[in-house]
Design an enzyme around this catalytic site. Sequence first.
Site, PDB file in Angstrom:
ATOM      1  CG  HIS A 278      -1.987  -1.095   1.140  1.00  0.00           C
ATOM      2  ND1 HIS A 278      -3.115  -1.026   0.338  1.00  0.00           N
ATOM      3  CD2 HIS A 278      -2.035  -2.309   1.766  1.00  0.00           C
ATOM      4  CE1 HIS A 278      -3.825  -2.146   0.492  1.00  0.00           C
ATOM      5  NE2 HIS A 278      -3.190  -2.935   1.341  1.00  0.00           N
ATOM      6  CG  ASP A 335      -2.958  -4.330   5.053  1.00  0.00           C
ATOM      7  OD1 ASP A 335      -2.158  -3.395   5.242  1.00  0.00           O
ATOM      8  OD2 ASP A 335      -3.972  -4.224   4.339  1.00  0.00           O
ATOM      9  CD  GLU A 336      -5.143  -6.278   1.376  1.00  0.00           C
ATOM     10  OE1 GLU A 336      -6.174  -6.879   1.024  1.00  0.00           O
ATOM     11  OE2 GLU A 336      -5.000  -5.039   1.261  1.00  0.00           O
ATOM     12  CE1 TYR A 337       6.133  -6.012   0.012  1.00  0.00           C
ATOM     13  CE2 TYR A 337       7.018  -8.050   0.950  1.00  0.00           C
ATOM     14  CZ  TYR A 337       7.184  -6.898   0.193  1.00  0.00           C
ATOM     15  OH  TYR A 337       8.403  -6.632  -0.393  1.00  0.00           O
ATOM     16  CB  VAL A 338       1.865  -8.210  -3.694  1.00  0.00           C
ATOM     17  CG1 VAL A 338       1.714  -9.120  -4.904  1.00  0.00           C
ATOM     18  CG2 VAL A 338       0.722  -7.206  -3.640  1.00  0.00           C
TER      19      VAL A 338
END
Length: 537
Positions: A278, A335-338
Site C-alpha cells: 500500500h 497487511d497484503e504484502y503481495v
Amino acid sequence: MRYSFRGPRRGPALLATAVALATVAACSNGSPSGPTTPGASASSAPTSAAPTTPAPKPTPTKTYPLSTAPRTIPSVSAHEAARGPGWKPAPTGGVVLAANSEALADEGRLIAGELGIPYRGAAAAGPGDVELAVGGTGAPESYTLTVRDGRVRIAGPDEAGVFYGTRTLKQSVKATGAMPEGTVTDRPAKPQRGLNVDIARKPFTAAWIEDRIREMGDLKLNQLGLHFSDDQGFRIESASHPEVVSAQHLTKAEVRRILALAASRHVTVIPEIDSPGHLGAVIAAHPNLQLVSASGRTPRGAVDISDPDSARIVDDLLREYAQLFPGAWFHLGADEYVALMSKNPEATYPQLARAARAKYGPSGRVQDLATGWLNDRAAVVRPAGKIPKAWNDGFFTGGVATAAKDIEVEYWTGKEIGARQPVSYLGAGRKLVNLNDLYLYYVLGQPNKFTYPTGRRIYEEWTPLVVRGRTPVPARYDSQILGARFAVWGDLPRAQTQAQVAAGIRLPLTALAQKLWDPAKPTLTWEQFKALAAKVT
C-alpha cells in the site's frame, strides 16, 4: 402527581356537628336563617352563638415516584433510583468547578454552552448548579453523576470520565428535558472504541473529520484512526518527503486543528502509514523502491524490503508523524504484502529470498524478512512513546522471526487467503482490536462482495467477541480484546459523497458505541434504540 392531604378524617358525626354549628352561626339579630324545630317558640331558639374558626386547609405535599435511568446512548452502567424532581437547566443555575478541578475548564465551558447556562469556573456549588470534580479512585474513564437537592455533581478519577458524565447529562436533557434524581455510576466495558477513516483513497476534508469527532465524543468513543497513505494518495503535508504528498491533502495546520478538537473530546487520533504494501504514492515519487518479480512483474504498492532505501524513506516519515500526532499509538499497516500472497514467494522474488537467508540463516524465508520489517518499524516509533499496531495478516507463524509481543493485532480479515482465525492470536497471548470486516467495514462502492453494514445488525448480532464472521471467540479471551473500531474504506471513492458517508455510518457507529460500552443484550428493541438515537445524537 400524587398529593397527600394531612389532618383529621371527616366522618359522619363530625360532619353533622359542623352543619349544626354553621346553622347557629348563620343567625342574625336572633332570627334563624335556617329551618327550626316545628312548634318551637321564638324565645326557645338560641339568640346568639360564639363564632367558630374554620378548619385550616391542608397543605399538599408533593411526592415523587422513584426515578428511572436517564435515556442515553450508550446506556449507563448503573442508576440508583431516588425520589425527587430531578434537574433541569435554568438561568439561575450554572456550571462550576470543584476545588482542585481547574483542569476541567474546557469540559465545563462546553457543557455550559450546550445547556444554555452560565459557566462560572471555580466556585462553590449553589442551587441549580452543575458541579464538575476530578480526583479520587476508580477505573479509567469512569464517573459518578449525582442529582440531589436540585443540583448535579459529576466526579471521576480522570478528565475523560468527567467529560463522559457531561455527555450523559447532555443526552438526558435532550431526550426528556431533565436529568432524573439519583446516582449514575458508569464505565466502559472496553478501553478502545472508535472509528477508522481511509482518507488516502477518499480525501475527506478537515471539516468532515471534525464533525465526526464531535459525534464520537457525544457517543463516548475515544479513537479515530487515520489511514492517510496508500496507493492512491498520501494525504498529509510532509517536511521530510514533500515529493510523496498528493495535491489534495491536509496541511499540518489543519491536522493540528483536528488534534486540538480531538483532545477536547478525549479522542486519540491514530496515524497509519501502511507498509511494506500500500505504498503506491511513495513509489510514484521513488520508482526505484518498486518490488519486481523474477518475471519482471511490478505488483502495485509493494516496495522492495531488501532495499535499504525503502526502510530509510518509510522511517523518515514515521519519525516525522510520530512527532505530529501526540497519541499513544502508531499503526504500521503490514497487511497484503503481495510478495507473500504468491504460491512460492522465494521463487517469485529471489532477491527477497536471498536477503532473508542473509539475515536469518539458511532457514530464513520471505515471511521472516517481512516480520523483521515490521519489528524494525516498531522500533522506530517506540522511542516516541508509541504503542505499535499492525493488521492481523502481517503476523506469521512457523518462521524464524516472530513479531514483537507489544504490537497490537488489528483483526479485520475473514476473506484473505491463509488468514488465521482469531484464536490463533489470542491463544498465543496477543491482544487485539476487533475490526470484523463482516460487521464493521463500510467499503465504498461495495466491491468484492462487501455490503454496507447496518446499525441493526451490529446492535442485534455483534459483540466484541465476534471477531471474525458471526461466531464469537470463547469468553475466556474477553480481556485480550481491547475494543473495536468501525472502518470506512475508500475503495471506490466516488460511490458516495462525504455527506452520504456521514449519513450511512451514523447508526452503525451509534450501535457500536452501545455494544462497546455494554456488550450485553440491549434492553431496548432496535426500533426503540433508533428512535432514541434520533433524539440524542
